[in-house]
Each structure stands twice: as C-alpha cells, then as structure tokens.
Design a protein around this motif. Structure first.
Motif, PDB file in Angstrom:
ATOM      1  N   ASP A 122      66.823 101.456  50.919  1.00  0.00           N
ATOM      2  CA  ASP A 122      66.479 100.469  51.952  1.00  0.00           C
ATOM      3  C   ASP A 122      67.160  99.122  51.716  1.00  0.00           C
ATOM      4  O   ASP A 122      67.442  98.391  52.667  1.00  0.00           O
ATOM      5  CB  ASP A 122      64.967 100.259  52.018  1.00  0.00           C
ATOM      6  CG  ASP A 122      64.231 101.453  52.599  1.00  0.00           C
ATOM      7  OD1 ASP A 122      64.858 102.267  53.308  1.00  0.00           O
ATOM      8  OD2 ASP A 122      63.012 101.568  52.347  1.00  0.00           O
ATOM      9  N   VAL A 123      67.416  98.770  50.465  1.00  0.00           N
ATOM     10  CA  VAL A 123      68.036  97.481  50.135  1.00  0.00           C
ATOM     11  C   VAL A 123      69.554  97.514  50.327  1.00  0.00           C
ATOM     12  O   VAL A 123      70.204  96.483  50.361  1.00  0.00           O
ATOM     13  CB  VAL A 123      67.642  97.057  48.695  1.00  0.00           C
ATOM     14  CG1 VAL A 123      68.307  95.761  48.287  1.00  0.00           C
ATOM     15  CG2 VAL A 123      66.128  96.903  48.587  1.00  0.00           C
ATOM     16  N   ASN A 124      70.116  98.687  50.513  1.00  0.00           N
ATOM     17  CA  ASN A 124      71.548  98.828  50.768  1.00  0.00           C
ATOM     18  C   ASN A 124      71.881  98.101  52.079  1.00  0.00           C
ATOM     19  O   ASN A 124      71.322  98.413  53.124  1.00  0.00           O
ATOM     20  CB  ASN A 124      71.906 100.313  50.879  1.00  0.00           C
ATOM     21  CG  ASN A 124      73.369 100.568  51.130  1.00  0.00           C
ATOM     22  OD1 ASN A 124      74.120  99.683  51.520  1.00  0.00           O
ATOM     23  ND2 ASN A 124      73.778 101.808  50.921  1.00  0.00           N
TER      24      ASN A 124
ATOM     25  N   HIS B 225      58.339  87.707  45.612  1.00  0.00           N
ATOM     26  CA  HIS B 225      59.547  87.665  44.788  1.00  0.00           C
ATOM     27  C   HIS B 225      60.473  88.816  45.146  1.00  0.00           C
ATOM     28  O   HIS B 225      60.040  89.962  45.294  1.00  0.00           O
ATOM     29  CB  HIS B 225      59.171  87.744  43.311  1.00  0.00           C
ATOM     30  CG  HIS B 225      60.357  87.815  42.409  1.00  0.00           C
ATOM     31  ND1 HIS B 225      60.637  88.914  41.635  1.00  0.00           N
ATOM     32  CD2 HIS B 225      61.359  86.929  42.187  1.00  0.00           C
ATOM     33  CE1 HIS B 225      61.745  88.699  40.952  1.00  0.00           C
ATOM     34  NE2 HIS B 225      62.213  87.508  41.270  1.00  0.00           N
ATOM     35  N   SER B 226      61.746  88.525  45.297  1.00  0.00           N
ATOM     36  CA  SER B 226      62.808  89.499  45.458  1.00  0.00           C
ATOM     37  C   SER B 226      62.480  90.531  46.530  1.00  0.00           C
ATOM     38  O   SER B 226      62.227  90.192  47.678  1.00  0.00           O
ATOM     39  CB  SER B 226      63.127  90.142  44.103  1.00  0.00           C
ATOM     40  OG  SER B 226      64.318  90.889  44.168  1.00  0.00           O
ATOM     41  N   MET B 227      62.452  91.806  46.178  1.00  0.00           N
ATOM     42  CA  MET B 227      62.208  92.864  47.140  1.00  0.00           C
ATOM     43  C   MET B 227      60.846  92.724  47.817  1.00  0.00           C
ATOM     44  O   MET B 227      60.658  93.154  48.960  1.00  0.00           O
ATOM     45  CB  MET B 227      62.321  94.235  46.468  1.00  0.00           C
ATOM     46  CG  MET B 227      62.358  95.388  47.432  1.00  0.00           C
ATOM     47  SD  MET B 227      62.503  96.956  46.576  1.00  0.00           S
ATOM     48  CE  MET B 227      60.831  97.133  45.958  1.00  0.00           C
TER      49      MET B 227
ATOM     50  N   GLY C  34      69.790  89.918  53.104  1.00  0.00           N
ATOM     51  CA  GLY C  34      70.981  90.625  53.578  1.00  0.00           C
ATOM     52  C   GLY C  34      71.249  91.900  52.810  1.00  0.00           C
ATOM     53  O   GLY C  34      72.305  92.499  52.939  1.00  0.00           O
ATOM     54  N   GLY C  35      70.284  92.315  51.982  1.00  0.00           N
ATOM     55  CA  GLY C  35      70.477  93.495  51.149  1.00  0.00           C
ATOM     56  C   GLY C  35      71.144  93.113  49.843  1.00  0.00           C
ATOM     57  O   GLY C  35      71.387  91.942  49.562  1.00  0.00           O
TER      58      GLY C  35
ATOM     59  N   LEU D   3      65.873  94.230  59.773  1.00  0.00           N
ATOM     60  CA  LEU D   3      64.826  93.387  59.185  1.00  0.00           C
ATOM     61  C   LEU D   3      64.598  92.082  59.956  1.00  0.00           C
ATOM     62  O   LEU D   3      63.456  91.688  60.186  1.00  0.00           O
ATOM     63  CB  LEU D   3      65.164  93.078  57.724  1.00  0.00           C
ATOM     64  CG  LEU D   3      64.143  92.242  56.969  1.00  0.00           C
ATOM     65  CD1 LEU D   3      62.816  92.990  56.834  1.00  0.00           C
ATOM     66  CD2 LEU D   3      64.679  91.877  55.595  1.00  0.00           C
ATOM     67  N   LEU D   4      65.646  91.428  60.382  1.00  0.00           N
ATOM     68  CA  LEU D   4      65.508  90.123  61.033  1.00  0.00           C
ATOM     69  C   LEU D   4      65.573  90.236  62.556  1.00  0.00           C
ATOM     70  O   LEU D   4      65.953  89.291  63.241  1.00  0.00           O
ATOM     71  CB  LEU D   4      66.578  89.170  60.503  1.00  0.00           C
ATOM     72  CG  LEU D   4      66.547  88.956  58.989  1.00  0.00           C
ATOM     73  CD1 LEU D   4      67.681  88.045  58.546  1.00  0.00           C
ATOM     74  CD2 LEU D   4      65.204  88.400  58.527  1.00  0.00           C
ATOM     75  N   ARG D   5      65.161  91.380  63.089  1.00  0.00           N
ATOM     76  CA  ARG D   5      65.245  91.627  64.526  1.00  0.00           C
ATOM     77  C   ARG D   5      64.318  90.732  65.335  1.00  0.00           C
ATOM     78  O   ARG D   5      64.552  90.479  66.503  1.00  0.00           O
ATOM     79  CB  ARG D   5      64.937  93.093  64.832  1.00  0.00           C
ATOM     80  CG  ARG D   5      63.509  93.510  64.541  1.00  0.00           C
ATOM     81  CD  ARG D   5      63.325  95.020  64.654  1.00  0.00           C
ATOM     82  NE  ARG D   5      61.995  95.457  64.286  1.00  0.00           N
ATOM     83  CZ  ARG D   5      61.575  95.647  63.053  1.00  0.00           C
ATOM     84  NH1 ARG D   5      62.402  95.411  62.027  1.00  0.00           N
ATOM     85  NH2 ARG D   5      60.346  96.050  62.804  1.00  0.00           N
ATOM     86  N   LYS D   6      63.245  90.260  64.717  1.00  0.00           N
ATOM     87  CA  LYS D   6      62.283  89.395  65.404  1.00  0.00           C
ATOM     88  C   LYS D   6      62.175  88.083  64.634  1.00  0.00           C
ATOM     89  O   LYS D   6      62.235  88.081  63.402  1.00  0.00           O
ATOM     90  CB  LYS D   6      60.903  90.057  65.430  1.00  0.00           C
ATOM     91  CG  LYS D   6      60.794  91.269  66.320  1.00  0.00           C
ATOM     92  CD  LYS D   6      59.459  91.972  66.175  1.00  0.00           C
ATOM     93  CE  LYS D   6      58.288  91.126  66.596  1.00  0.00           C
ATOM     94  NZ  LYS D   6      57.005  91.883  66.541  1.00  0.00           N
ATOM     95  N   PRO D   7      61.994  86.985  65.346  1.00  0.00           N
ATOM     96  CA  PRO D   7      61.741  85.736  64.621  1.00  0.00           C
ATOM     97  C   PRO D   7      60.345  85.800  63.971  1.00  0.00           C
ATOM     98  O   PRO D   7      59.484  86.576  64.401  1.00  0.00           O
ATOM     99  CB  PRO D   7      61.794  84.669  65.704  1.00  0.00           C
ATOM    100  CG  PRO D   7      61.494  85.395  66.972  1.00  0.00           C
ATOM    101  CD  PRO D   7      61.979  86.804  66.788  1.00  0.00           C
ATOM    102  N   LEU D   8      60.146  85.006  62.959  1.00  0.00           N
ATOM    103  CA  LEU D   8      58.822  84.907  62.357  1.00  0.00           C
ATOM    104  C   LEU D   8      57.845  84.363  63.395  1.00  0.00           C
ATOM    105  O   LEU D   8      58.250  83.599  64.283  1.00  0.00           O
ATOM    106  CB  LEU D   8      58.835  83.987  61.149  1.00  0.00           C
ATOM    107  CG  LEU D   8      59.508  84.550  59.895  1.00  0.00           C
ATOM    108  CD1 LEU D   8      59.671  83.456  58.851  1.00  0.00           C
ATOM    109  CD2 LEU D   8      58.716  85.704  59.333  1.00  0.00           C
TER     110      LEU D   8
END
Length: 192
Positions: free
Chosen positions: A170-172, A115-117, A149-150, A181-186
């Motif tokens: 960090d959430v900023n 959930h969320s964070m 996206g923060g 955060l999304l630098r690599k695909p899952l």
C-alpha cells in the motif's frame, strides 16, 4: 513521571509489534482490542489518539506523553497489526475513533497524533468521514514523518522482496492506496 505502559504487561513489547508486521492474526491474539488508554475515561478531558507507524507501539510516544497535560488531555492509542492492509486498518480506525458509535465523545473535540505509516491510516480514515452529527469531531491532526506520497523503497521491496507485507504494498507510490489517498480534502473542521 513516565507513562504507565507497564499496566499492559507485554502488549506493547517490540516482539508483539513485530508479530503485527508479519503475523497479524497472532498479533490480534496478543492485543485484541486495538484501543488502549492509560486511565479511566474522564468525560471532561480531551482525547488525544496516538497512532504508531510500521512496527511501532504506543511506547514510541513516550516523549510526548511525558509532557502532555494529563489534567486536560487523555491519551488513547490505536494499536494495530502494522503489516495489514491499510484500507482495512483505516476502516477499523474510523469505526473505533471517528464513527461516534464505538466510542462516542459527543461535542468534545479530538486530536490525533500519528507517526509515519500511522498518518496514512488516519488520513484514509478521515476520507471515510461523513460529517454526520453523531460522528466524533477531530479538530487537530498531527502527522509526523508521514509518507503521503508513498515510499520509493516500498516499490523495490515489492519487486524484489521475498515477503511482501500488505501495508508495504500500500505504501508503494505506484499502487492505488497512495494514488487515491488525497482524493478528498480534509474535513473543514480539521486542522493539519
């Protein structure tokens, strides 16, 4: 019936969760393991790891747990001090649940509900995944209201707040954690 959260006494109390935001060291005195389960470990059940958001506890998932087929699935919980640095929390999550060293599940698939964070913590932990044979296999990652996206309020909180939590920083959206955060695909095996 209702999940048996009473077995943990006051560990999942809202006051302990608040400690996790503002005083992580005191939180860890109250809830030192970060890994909790509601039952014995039956190897034939699929683990479902629940990860709360900021200020949350495992009790936030009561509605889902009431409908979880406990004959097939075993609920696990990552209970962490939510005011802490998200990259460090992701390291802990990786070590405990994904590395296969702390809790090896072999070929058993794993699901994660965040959930969320908590979804940010899990997503960063999945960036650390190395696709080694001894790592646990995540098949399903469900994120609920996760700000990938923060969150714009974090920017204002960092600029004008009297106390800035590391996780809030960090959430900023303007800071490095969210930007990378999304630098690599899952991993290919993970459905999100």
């Amino acid at each position: 019936g209702k999940p048996d959260f009473f077995i943990f006494g006051e560990v999942f109390d809202g006051n302990v969760a608040t400690l996790g935001m503002y005083d992580p060291a005191s939180f860890l005195e109250q809830a030192p393991t970060m890994f909790y389960t509601l039952e014995e470990d039956y190897a034939y059940k699929i683990p479902v790891v629940f990860v709360h958001g900021i200020g949350g506890t495992a009790r936030n998932f009561t509605g889902i747990l009431e409908t979880l087929d406990r004959r097939k699935y075993k609920p696990w919980f990552f209970y962490y001090p939510s005011g802490s640095d998200l990259d460090q929390l992701a390291d802990m999550f990786y070590r405990i649940f994904l590395s296969g060293r702390t809790i090896p599940v072999g070929e058993m698939p794993m699901a994660i509900v965040a959930h969320s964070m908590g979804g940010l913590v899990v997503r960063e932990a999945l960036n650390k995944y190395q696709n080694r044979k001894d790592e646990n296999r995540v098949r399903l990652f469900i994120s609920i209201a996760t700000p990938f996206g923060g969150h714009p309020a974090a920017s204002a909180g960092e600029k004008y707040g009297t106390m800035v939590l590391p996780s809030w920083r960090d959430v900023n959206p303007e800071n490095g954690f969210i930007k990378k955060l999304l630098r690599k695909p899952l991993p290919e095996t993970v459905q999100h």
